[in-house]
Design a protein around this motif. Sequence first.
Motif, PDB file in Angstrom:
ATOM      1  N   PHE A  91     -23.450  47.938  -3.235  1.00 57.00           N
ATOM      2  CA  PHE A  91     -23.492  46.513  -3.554  1.00 57.00           C
ATOM      3  C   PHE A  91     -22.343  46.045  -4.456  1.00 57.00           C
ATOM      4  CE2 PHE A  91     -27.996  48.177  -3.879  1.00 57.00           C
ATOM      5  CZ  PHE A  91     -28.207  48.169  -2.519  1.00 57.00           C
ATOM      6  N   ASN A  92     -22.004  46.812  -5.524  1.00 58.54           N
ATOM      7  CA  ASN A  92     -20.893  46.471  -6.429  1.00 58.54           C
ATOM      8  C   ASN A  92     -21.051  45.087  -7.057  1.00 58.54           C
ATOM      9  OD1 ASN A  92     -19.924  48.900  -5.545  1.00 58.54           O
ATOM     10  ND2 ASN A  92     -17.881  48.180  -5.041  1.00 58.54           N
ATOM     11  N   LEU A  93     -22.275  44.730  -7.429  1.00 61.68           N
ATOM     12  CA  LEU A  93     -22.498  43.462  -8.117  1.00 61.68           C
ATOM     13  C   LEU A  93     -22.239  43.628  -9.614  1.00 61.68           C
ATOM     14  CD1 LEU A  93     -25.815  42.278  -6.399  1.00 61.68           C
ATOM     15  CD2 LEU A  93     -23.454  41.732  -5.768  1.00 61.68           C
ATOM     16  N   MET A  94     -21.888  42.531 -10.252  1.00 60.27           N
ATOM     17  CA  MET A  94     -21.686  42.541 -11.707  1.00 60.27           C
ATOM     18  C   MET A  94     -23.034  42.340 -12.386  1.00 60.27           C
ATOM     19  SD  MET A  94     -18.103  40.414 -11.910  1.00 60.27           S
ATOM     20  CE  MET A  94     -18.560  39.272 -10.597  1.00 60.27           C
ATOM     21  N   LYS A  95     -23.492  43.350 -13.098  1.00 61.10           N
ATOM     22  CA  LYS A  95     -24.843  43.353 -13.655  1.00 61.10           C
ATOM     23  C   LYS A  95     -25.062  42.263 -14.694  1.00 61.10           C
ATOM     24  CE  LYS A  95     -25.269  48.348 -12.967  1.00 61.10           C
ATOM     25  NZ  LYS A  95     -25.470  49.667 -13.636  1.00 61.10           N
ATOM     26  N   SER A  96     -24.003  41.886 -15.405  1.00 58.70           N
ATOM     27  CA  SER A  96     -24.149  40.909 -16.488  1.00 58.70           C
ATOM     28  C   SER A  96     -24.070  39.471 -16.003  1.00 58.70           C
ATOM     29  CB  SER A  96     -23.065  41.144 -17.551  1.00 58.70           C
ATOM     30  OG  SER A  96     -21.777  40.969 -16.981  1.00 58.70           O
ATOM     31  N   ARG A  97     -23.861  39.274 -14.714  1.00 52.25           N
ATOM     32  CA  ARG A  97     -23.766  37.917 -14.161  1.00 52.25           C
ATOM     33  C   ARG A  97     -24.964  37.629 -13.259  1.00 52.25           C
ATOM     34  NH1 ARG A  97     -18.508  35.430 -14.128  1.00 52.25           N
ATOM     35  NH2 ARG A  97     -16.981  36.729 -15.221  1.00 52.25           N
ATOM     36  N   THR A  98     -25.331  36.368 -13.205  1.00 53.57           N
ATOM     37  CA  THR A  98     -26.431  35.963 -12.335  1.00 53.57           C
ATOM     38  C   THR A  98     -26.001  36.056 -10.870  1.00 53.57           C
ATOM     39  OG1 THR A  98     -25.744  33.639 -12.312  1.00 53.57           O
ATOM     40  CG2 THR A  98     -27.283  34.327 -14.062  1.00 53.57           C
ATOM     41  N   VAL A  99     -26.983  35.909  -9.982  1.00 51.69           N
ATOM     42  CA  VAL A  99     -26.690  35.866  -8.552  1.00 51.69           C
ATOM     43  C   VAL A  99     -25.678  34.766  -8.260  1.00 51.69           C
ATOM     44  CG1 VAL A  99     -27.690  35.242  -6.317  1.00 51.69           C
ATOM     45  CG2 VAL A  99     -28.862  36.900  -7.798  1.00 51.69           C
ATOM     46  N   TYR A 100     -25.896  33.593  -8.828  1.00 53.81           N
ATOM     47  CA  TYR A 100     -24.986  32.459  -8.641  1.00 53.81           C
ATOM     48  C   TYR A 100     -23.567  32.829  -9.068  1.00 53.81           C
ATOM     49  CZ  TYR A 100     -22.995  27.768  -8.979  1.00 53.81           C
ATOM     50  OH  TYR A 100     -22.195  26.655  -8.823  1.00 53.81           O
ATOM     51  N   SER A 101     -23.439  33.422 -10.259  1.00 52.81           N
ATOM     52  CA  SER A 101     -22.116  33.757 -10.795  1.00 52.81           C
ATOM     53  C   SER A 101     -21.433  34.847  -9.982  1.00 52.81           C
ATOM     54  CB  SER A 101     -22.238  34.191 -12.262  1.00 52.81           C
ATOM     55  OG  SER A 101     -22.706  33.128 -13.054  1.00 52.81           O
ATOM     56  N   ASN A 102     -22.206  35.794  -9.449  1.00 48.04           N
ATOM     57  CA  ASN A 102     -21.624  36.832  -8.603  1.00 48.04           C
ATOM     58  C   ASN A 102     -20.997  36.222  -7.353  1.00 48.04           C
ATOM     59  OD1 ASN A 102     -21.966  39.984  -9.046  1.00 48.04           O
ATOM     60  ND2 ASN A 102     -23.701  38.991 -10.087  1.00 48.04           N
ATOM     61  N   VAL A 103     -21.718  35.293  -6.723  1.00 46.44           N
ATOM     62  CA  VAL A 103     -21.212  34.672  -5.498  1.00 46.44           C
ATOM     63  C   VAL A 103     -20.038  33.748  -5.805  1.00 46.44           C
ATOM     64  CG1 VAL A 103     -21.813  33.196  -3.524  1.00 46.44           C
ATOM     65  CG2 VAL A 103     -23.466  34.864  -4.386  1.00 46.44           C
ATOM     66  N   GLU A 132     -33.617  30.662  -4.052  1.00 43.42           N
ATOM     67  CA  GLU A 132     -34.495  30.666  -5.224  1.00 43.42           C
ATOM     68  C   GLU A 132     -34.119  31.735  -6.242  1.00 43.42           C
ATOM     69  OE1 GLU A 132     -36.000  33.937  -2.686  1.00 43.42           O
ATOM     70  OE2 GLU A 132     -35.145  31.936  -2.355  1.00 43.42           O
ATOM     71  N   LYS A 133     -33.161  32.605  -5.884  1.00 40.84           N
ATOM     72  CA  LYS A 133     -32.757  33.685  -6.795  1.00 40.84           C
ATOM     73  C   LYS A 133     -31.429  33.394  -7.483  1.00 40.84           C
ATOM     74  CE  LYS A 133     -36.148  36.572  -5.833  1.00 40.84           C
ATOM     75  NZ  LYS A 133     -37.107  37.045  -6.854  1.00 40.84           N
ATOM     76  N   ALA A 134     -30.966  32.152  -7.438  1.00 46.31           N
ATOM     77  CA  ALA A 134     -29.640  31.817  -7.969  1.00 46.31           C
ATOM     78  C   ALA A 134     -29.476  32.219  -9.429  1.00 46.31           C
ATOM     79  CB  ALA A 134     -29.363  30.329  -7.795  1.00 46.31           C
ATOM     80  N   LEU A 135     -30.519  32.083 -10.235  1.00 43.49           N
ATOM     81  CA  LEU A 135     -30.413  32.363 -11.664  1.00 43.49           C
ATOM     82  C   LEU A 135     -30.920  33.754 -12.048  1.00 43.49           C
ATOM     83  CD1 LEU A 135     -31.472  28.878 -13.110  1.00 43.49           C
ATOM     84  CD2 LEU A 135     -29.180  29.751 -12.608  1.00 43.49           C
ATOM     85  N   ALA A 136     -31.297  34.534 -11.061  1.00 42.62           N
ATOM     86  CA  ALA A 136     -31.757  35.899 -11.335  1.00 42.62           C
ATOM     87  C   ALA A 136     -30.552  36.817 -11.553  1.00 42.62           C
ATOM     88  CB  ALA A 136     -32.601  36.410 -10.169  1.00 42.62           C
ATOM     89  N   TYR A 137     -30.832  37.979 -12.149  1.00 41.12           N
ATOM     90  CA  TYR A 137     -29.795  38.986 -12.362  1.00 41.12           C
ATOM     91  C   TYR A 137     -30.008  40.142 -11.385  1.00 41.12           C
ATOM     92  CZ  TYR A 137     -28.280  36.625 -16.597  1.00 41.12           C
ATOM     93  OH  TYR A 137     -27.777  35.694 -17.476  1.00 41.12           O
ATOM     94  N   PRO A 138     -28.948  40.893 -11.062  1.00 43.40           N
ATOM     95  CA  PRO A 138     -29.082  41.989 -10.096  1.00 43.40           C
ATOM     96  C   PRO A 138     -30.224  42.943 -10.387  1.00 43.40           C
ATOM     97  CG  PRO A 138     -26.774  41.573 -10.515  1.00 43.40           C
ATOM     98  CD  PRO A 138     -27.545  40.685 -11.454  1.00 43.40           C
ATOM     99  N   ALA A 139     -30.489  43.214 -11.652  1.00 40.90           N
ATOM    100  CA  ALA A 139     -31.560  44.157 -12.008  1.00 40.90           C
ATOM    101  C   ALA A 139     -32.933  43.654 -11.576  1.00 40.90           C
ATOM    102  CB  ALA A 139     -31.555  44.427 -13.504  1.00 40.90           C
ATOM    103  N   GLN A 140     -33.049  42.361 -11.319  1.00 38.27           N
ATOM    104  CA  GLN A 140     -34.328  41.767 -10.920  1.00 38.27           C
ATOM    105  C   GLN A 140     -34.495  41.718  -9.400  1.00 38.27           C
ATOM    106  OE1 GLN A 140     -33.288  38.192 -13.302  1.00 38.27           O
ATOM    107  NE2 GLN A 140     -35.300  38.449 -14.281  1.00 38.27           N
ATOM    108  N   LEU A 141     -33.531  42.251  -8.659  1.00 39.13           N
ATOM    109  CA  LEU A 141     -33.537  42.149  -7.206  1.00 39.13           C
ATOM    110  C   LEU A 141     -33.843  43.490  -6.553  1.00 39.13           C
ATOM    111  CD1 LEU A 141     -30.272  40.050  -6.678  1.00 39.13           C
ATOM    112  CD2 LEU A 141     -32.605  39.191  -6.989  1.00 39.13           C
ATOM    113  N   SER A 142     -34.382  43.423  -5.345  1.00 38.07           N
ATOM    114  CA  SER A 142     -34.541  44.630  -4.526  1.00 38.07           C
ATOM    115  C   SER A 142     -33.199  45.023  -3.928  1.00 38.07           C
ATOM    116  CB  SER A 142     -35.542  44.367  -3.397  1.00 38.07           C
ATOM    117  OG  SER A 142     -34.999  43.426  -2.478  1.00 38.07           O
ATOM    118  N   GLY A 143     -33.141  46.204  -3.311  1.00 32.30           N
ATOM    119  CA  GLY A 143     -31.897  46.643  -2.684  1.00 32.30           C
ATOM    120  C   GLY A 143     -31.430  45.698  -1.592  1.00 32.30           C
ATOM    121  N   GLY A 144     -32.369  45.240  -0.773  1.00 35.88           N
ATOM    122  CA  GLY A 144     -32.002  44.318   0.288  1.00 35.88           C
ATOM    123  C   GLY A 144     -31.484  42.998  -0.241  1.00 35.88           C
TER     124      GLY A 144
END
Length: 344
Positions: A91-103, A132-144
């Motif tokens: 995935f290589n997402l930035m853990k300290s950024r929200t879903v919105y900020s990653n995109v 609905e997950k725009a403000l969530a962080y990667p740690a709060q998400l499933s793998g999918g």
Amino acid sequence: MIVIEDAYKTFESGARKVDAVRGVSLTIQDGEIFGVIGYSGAGKSTLIRLINLLERPTSGKIFVNGQELTALAPKELRQARRKIGMIFQHFNLMKSRTVYSNVAYPLRGSSLSKEERRNKVMNLLKLVGLEEKALAYPAQLSGGQKQRVAIARALANDPTVLLCDEATSALDPQTTQDILRLLRDVNRKLGITIVLITHEIAVVKEICTRLAVMDAGRVVEEGAIYDVFSQPKAELTQRFIRTTNNLARFEELLANAPDSLNLMPGDVIAQMEFHGGSAGHALVSTLSREYGVDISIVFGNIDILQATPLGTLIVIFRGPVDQVQKALLAAEKSEVQVEVLRRV
């Protein structure tokens, strides 16, 4: 859309050299989903990184959308890469950024206004089903969900090509199916060319239109998905396909425990391949009636590839020797491919 011309990639570590990619030439058409499959160490991940020059080929040329990337200056290459999205196994997402900020991250420095940027990010999240997950962080998400975010981020700069490096390998089977459906939708709705690297034959079977099979840095087989599955030429391809249809398990049973099949003298074990329209023919029952022989099905598998059925049956012919032989000859003259595996 993508042309790879005689690409080589050699890694050096002291006196040791590793030829990860050896003389690969491929042409990938605009708008298709192209798969590259091989076991670990085959060179497929190196190959996909050559396409956007994350790894520069030792020799050979790479063209994307008519532009030779291997001839570009660094600034031009950075600009060209903006039109080549990439998603990874982890995935290589930035853990300290929200879903919105990653995109939104790939859009930094763009000419879009704040409102335009917001609309684009939210539209991408809607496309991947994560509004609905725009403000969530990667740690709060499933793998999918993490992979969906990664796909949205890869689409932020409106790429013409999307590279997927083992994009489903870290996911469970159901989530894998969900991600493959999403990639198919992205391909269909946006017309993006997708190159998918995997070691799972079931993945290319599900989504790809064409594929290349790699072994030890070389492409050993290439073609339309149906052609490769129905008539695999390379031994490696045959091995891959057997793992998806359990045929290898039957072959093991036949070799190690033939008594479990209750075979009798005169029995003939045959493999029958049904391609395209022949898959709908009632050949087994017709042969049994016309020639007065018993035909027992001991193994069966059917796939739907590019909306075309492809089936395999292992059957036992039992009856008078001359009638069994006539039934086999009749089967061989039909549209079905017949191979005698064993005569008892």
